[in-house]
Write an enzyme that holds these catalytic residues in place. Structure first.
Site, short mmCIF file in Angstrom:
data_model
loop_
_atom_site.label_atom_id
_atom_site.label_comp_id
_atom_site.label_asym_id
_atom_site.label_seq_id
_atom_site.Cartn_x
_atom_site.Cartn_y
_atom_site.Cartn_z
N THR A 1 31.80 -6.67 5.34
CA THR A 1 32.65 -7.32 6.34
C THR A 1 32.26 -6.89 7.76
OG1 THR A 1 34.31 -5.63 5.80
CG2 THR A 1 34.60 -7.81 4.85
N THR A 2 31.76 -5.66 7.92
CA THR A 2 31.27 -5.22 9.24
C THR A 2 30.06 -6.02 9.67
OG1 THR A 2 32.15 -2.99 8.92
CG2 THR A 2 30.38 -3.22 10.52
N TYR B 1 43.73 -12.77 1.18
CA TYR B 1 44.63 -13.89 1.40
C TYR B 1 45.47 -14.26 0.17
CZ TYR B 1 46.57 -18.35 2.95
OH TYR B 1 47.43 -19.36 3.27
N TYR C 1 36.10 -2.41 -3.55
CA TYR C 1 36.41 -2.20 -2.14
C TYR C 1 37.86 -2.59 -1.89
CZ TYR C 1 35.89 -2.66 3.00
OH TYR C 1 36.03 -2.55 4.37
N ARG D 1 43.12 -5.63 5.59
CA ARG D 1 42.42 -6.90 5.79
C ARG D 1 42.73 -7.92 4.70
NH1 ARG D 1 38.49 -7.13 9.68
NH2 ARG D 1 37.91 -5.16 10.65
N LYS E 1 35.28 2.03 -2.82
CA LYS E 1 35.39 2.29 -1.40
C LYS E 1 36.85 2.06 -1.05
CE LYS E 1 34.07 0.66 3.21
NZ LYS E 1 33.40 -0.40 4.01
N ILE F 1 31.41 5.16 3.15
CA ILE F 1 30.69 4.00 3.67
C ILE F 1 31.25 3.78 5.06
CG2 ILE F 1 30.23 1.54 3.44
CD1 ILE F 1 30.32 1.90 0.41
#
Length: 291
Positions: free
Chosen positions: A46-47, A109, A135, A140, A164, A206
């Site tokens: 996502t980064t 979502y 993750y 988010r 993560k 991470i």
């Protein structure tokens, strides 16, 4: 799974001013990290602004990083989403040459139940033989994957090798560390908590900030893994302010501003993200110049 112990970094995707992928800057960023102690790289997380990267660009990014890395350190590819069938399809059809594992973000979502999380990751685990790092990032995705669900997955699927965890919740880290199978990796996804997690028995991080200061950050994590808390916290305290800065407005606008100040890539991001404000940019520039 020792290859995923230590400092991994969630790479940004550098852009040119016209917002096309800046391949030269990407090569520079990869080499900078490899040469300064980063243990493994995460691609298209996502980064890396994966939400606004096309399929063609994703393949370009993978190809460039695989070629540049040239087997010097392991590579983890972000493969996740809230359409389980599409994630499974990608796992079954993509060429994973040069990729050592996948990082799969929890469905966003949709806000699944804990059983929904389990079934989603079960389908993913059965679709590939690659090592999978879960993750969990509820800030988010809007839904927390509870430690009991993570542990259930860890025990039921041998290729689910770690998580993560990025809930910014020390108690949840402790619950995972207390109950995890012996070889299951608890990897911090929170730069501000990473050292504490390593000292408590975690497997590393991470990181976002790690790609800008790989020598210092990877040294801090290694000291944490060795239980050398006093030496490690000297580095932690030195970097505290910039860790706050890079998440002050949005990620990756903050870290891209740091990387621009270091001369590695521009601070351009794709909408709906926007560049760091002038005020934040000034704080980051001051930190980098003094660091």
């Amino acid at each position: 799974m020792q290859k995923f112990v230590g400092t991994g970094v969630a790479l940004v995707t550098p852009f040119k001013k016209d917002l096309t992928v800046d391949v030269d800057a990407l090569i520079k960023l990869v080499n900078f990290n490899i040469e300064n102690g980063t243990n493994y790289l995460v691609i298209n997380g996502t980064t890396g602004e994966s939400a606004t990267i096309t399929k063609e660009e994703k393949q370009l990014i993978i190809d460039v990083i695989v070629k540049t890395t040239n087997n010097r350190i392991p590579l983890v590819l972000g493969v996740g989403g809230n359409n389980t069938l599409e994630v499974v399809k990608e796992l079954k059809t993509r060429d994973f040459s040069g990729i050592d594992g996948i990082l799969s973000v929890a469905p966003y979502y949709s806000k699944p139940t804990q059983e929904g999380f389990y079934q989603h990751y079960k389908a993913i685990a059965q679709a590939t033989d690659l090592p999978i790092i879960l993750y969990n990032v509820p800030g988010r995705t809007a839904k927390n994957m509870e430690p009991s669900t993570t542990m259930r997955l860890a025990k039921d699927f041998s290729n689910i090798v770690g998580v993560k965890e990025a809930g910014n919740n020390q108690q949840q880290y402790n619950a995972l560390l207390k109950d995890k199978p012996a070889n299951f990796l608890i990897i911090s996804g929170d730069d501000d908590l990473a050292l504490g997690v390593a000292l408590a028995g975690g497997s590393g991080v991470i990181s976002v900030i790690g790609q800008a200061f790989p020598k210092e950050f990877s040294k801090m994590i290694q000291l944490g893994l060795e239980g050398k808390n006093k030496e490690a916290y000297k580095i932690h305290f030195k970097m505290m302010d910039v860790v706050d800065y890079i998440f002050e407005e949005n990620n990756p606008a903050g870290i891209k501003t740091v990387l621009q100040e270091l001369g590695i890539c521009s601070n351009d991001v794709r909408l709906p993200l926007v560049k760091a404000s002038a005020t934040l940019h000034a704080k980051i520039a001051k930190f980098v110049s003094e660091f």
